[in-house]
Write an enzyme that holds these catalytic residues in place. Sequence first.
Site, PDB file in Angstrom:
ATOM      1  N   CYS B 153       0.854  -1.190   0.000  1.00  0.00           N
ATOM      2  CA  CYS B 153       0.000   0.000   0.000  1.00  0.00           C
ATOM      3  C   CYS B 153       0.893   1.244   0.000  1.00  0.00           C
ATOM      4  O   CYS B 153       1.414   1.643   1.039  1.00  0.00           O
ATOM      5  CB  CYS B 153      -0.913  -0.008   1.228  1.00  0.00           C
ATOM      6  SG  CYS B 153      -1.917   1.483   1.393  1.00  0.00           S
ATOM      7  N   CYS B 156      -0.180   4.221   2.141  1.00  0.00           N
ATOM      8  CA  CYS B 156      -0.013   3.980   3.582  1.00  0.00           C
ATOM      9  C   CYS B 156       1.446   4.112   3.999  1.00  0.00           C
ATOM     10  O   CYS B 156       1.763   4.727   5.012  1.00  0.00           O
ATOM     11  CB  CYS B 156      -0.445   2.560   3.962  1.00  0.00           C
ATOM     12  SG  CYS B 156      -2.105   2.112   3.498  1.00  0.00           S
ATOM     13  N   ASP B 157       2.318   3.466   3.243  1.00  0.00           N
ATOM     14  CA  ASP B 157       3.667   3.217   3.751  1.00  0.00           C
ATOM     15  C   ASP B 157       4.756   4.080   3.132  1.00  0.00           C
ATOM     16  O   ASP B 157       5.906   4.042   3.583  1.00  0.00           O
ATOM     17  CB  ASP B 157       4.019   1.733   3.565  1.00  0.00           C
ATOM     18  CG  ASP B 157       3.069   0.835   4.338  1.00  0.00           C
ATOM     19  OD1 ASP B 157       2.426   1.337   5.279  1.00  0.00           O
ATOM     20  OD2 ASP B 157       2.958  -0.353   4.006  1.00  0.00           O
TER      21      ASP B 157
END
Lengths: 213, 328
Positions: B153, B156-157
Amino acid sequence: MALFDDNIRTQLTHILDGVKNEVNVVFFSQEIECESCSDAHQFVDEICDLNPKLKMHRYNLVTDAEKAAEYNIDRVPAVVMLDQDNKDTNIRFFGVPGGYEINSFLGALLEVSGERQDLPEEILERIRKIDKDIHIQVFVTMSCPHCPGAVITAHRLALENSKIKADMIEANTFVPLSIKYNVSGVPKIVINEVHELLGDQPITAFLDIIEKI
Amino acid sequence: MDFNLSSSLFVGEQKFNTFEPQKTYDVIIIGGGPAGMTAAVYCLRKGMTTGLITRQVGGQMAETAGIENYLGYRYINGLELADKFHDQVLQFGIDFENDANVTDIKDGLIKEVHLDNGRIFKARTLIITSGKLSRKLNVPGEKELTGKGVAYCAICDAPFYKNKKVVVAGGGNAGVGAALDLARIATHVTIVQRRDRLIADQVLSDKLKHYENVELLLGHVVKEVVGEHHVAAVRVENRETGELLEIPADGIFVEVGSIPNSELAHGLLELNDKNEIIVDEFCKTSKPGIFAAGDVTDVPYKQIIIACGEGSKAALSATDYILSNPNF
Ligand SMILES: Cc1cc2nc3c(=O)[nH]c(=O)nc-3n(C[C@H](O)[C@H](O)[C@H](O)COP(=O)(O)OP(=O)(O)OC[C@H]3O[C@@H](n4cnc5c(N)ncnc54)[C@H](O)[C@@H]3O)c2cc1C
């Protein structure tokens, strides 16, 4: 300038109409060396302004060291949620719960206020049986769509059993902590320092680990 | 600061009903992505007794940062669009089951839907809109290093890769999108793409030109993710020459397409070689009364707007099937 525009404010007001009983939102910050403290303050302040049942209490990590010790706060910005009787729910937010994380913040307010979705009886039974001290840390980033799910689950566990403490930690705000726990993907769930889960795991996955501790 | 509010998380239960095992539904929809939710609105407006069972609301759409090709919105966050869909479904009083996993379906004049928690529901027609899930690389090191540099992701990361070197596996829209997110943060981004060109939309690929720290490695495949406790390098192979190359990297983002969630139809419905459910232009599957729509089917091009169109078509076909079937 306000953090929330009119559109979000309307939606927030509507969601917070669901707040049942009073919630005491204890906010800790400090003046220096805290980049996100003023944003966090504004965030909590604006949200609590939307519903008279939400009471904000503001403390300074340094000058109110006693309060900080009482609630076990060692870094800021931090939010502690207390119920209507000022009982600590063991729910903590470290860092600004912005981005997707606004959802876990609202969820916590509603749940602490008594507005909770039912959990199946067998799950409740498993949670009640936990008799060891459990500390759940959920590392998130604000741009992570799966993260609020993990935070909400951890906080729910804390609500159901006072042996359990649950923190949301915004990973970029607390870099040394993220490095300590090797966080490079979120949500990362750390239970009692050593047990790890990755992703928005179901409550049973949390319980499977906790029961083995 | 942005806020990705998901108001549907907070709707009171009064807006929908829980499933009833003793009831025979006109239609049960499996999957709550764009295809399933559109199908639901069409079924409910036709007056069909409708139930929707899903693992999660919004499907892949809910995990998309920004959508710029769903008309009516020049730009909208995926979660927000998913919320709007969900709201529109809930206004009708649907029977709704979230966090539920369908493991099996049984055919017959009345069809059965089996859930992993043992519950069984019945319907005259089914609409399968179970979509797709992102594919893994299936190479050594991937599983061991997931969350330790192997990521799925990018939104997200990406923040964890500030001043670091990363590899993006995949040169489609998702891969190039991830590379763009990362290029702003990382020192160096290498896109490893199997084919000899990128297959992302031109508008996306063009944006790559603004970044000098993005490198393209075409015609290569990832063979192994290397690292002891954290990703240290990615081993790739030149597909033509077989030559192996090791790219030093702190992380690898996997964006190599997706696989259809069609396990529940295995052995029952005809699937193509990609395991997609084969449908005709009416969204009919190989079994009467079972329809399918969206990313789980063999319809070309996987897009929200297409999934929605197909979902509506499946709903109308299911309605016609019931109206014209003398047994009902
Ligand atoms: C990162 C990313 C970015 C994208 N960007 C865009 C874009 O900008 N524009 C665009 O048009 N498209 C975009 N897409 C594609 C788009 O999201 C999909 O085409 C669309 O979501 C497909 O819809 P669907 O309803 O068919 O399936 P999905 O969205 O996959 O939804 C399927 C649903 O079924 C549920 N489900 C699956 N199996 C089961 C089961 N056994 N039991 C119960 N429930 C089940 C899932 O949980 C999910 O909720 C993007 C996709 C990704 C991954």
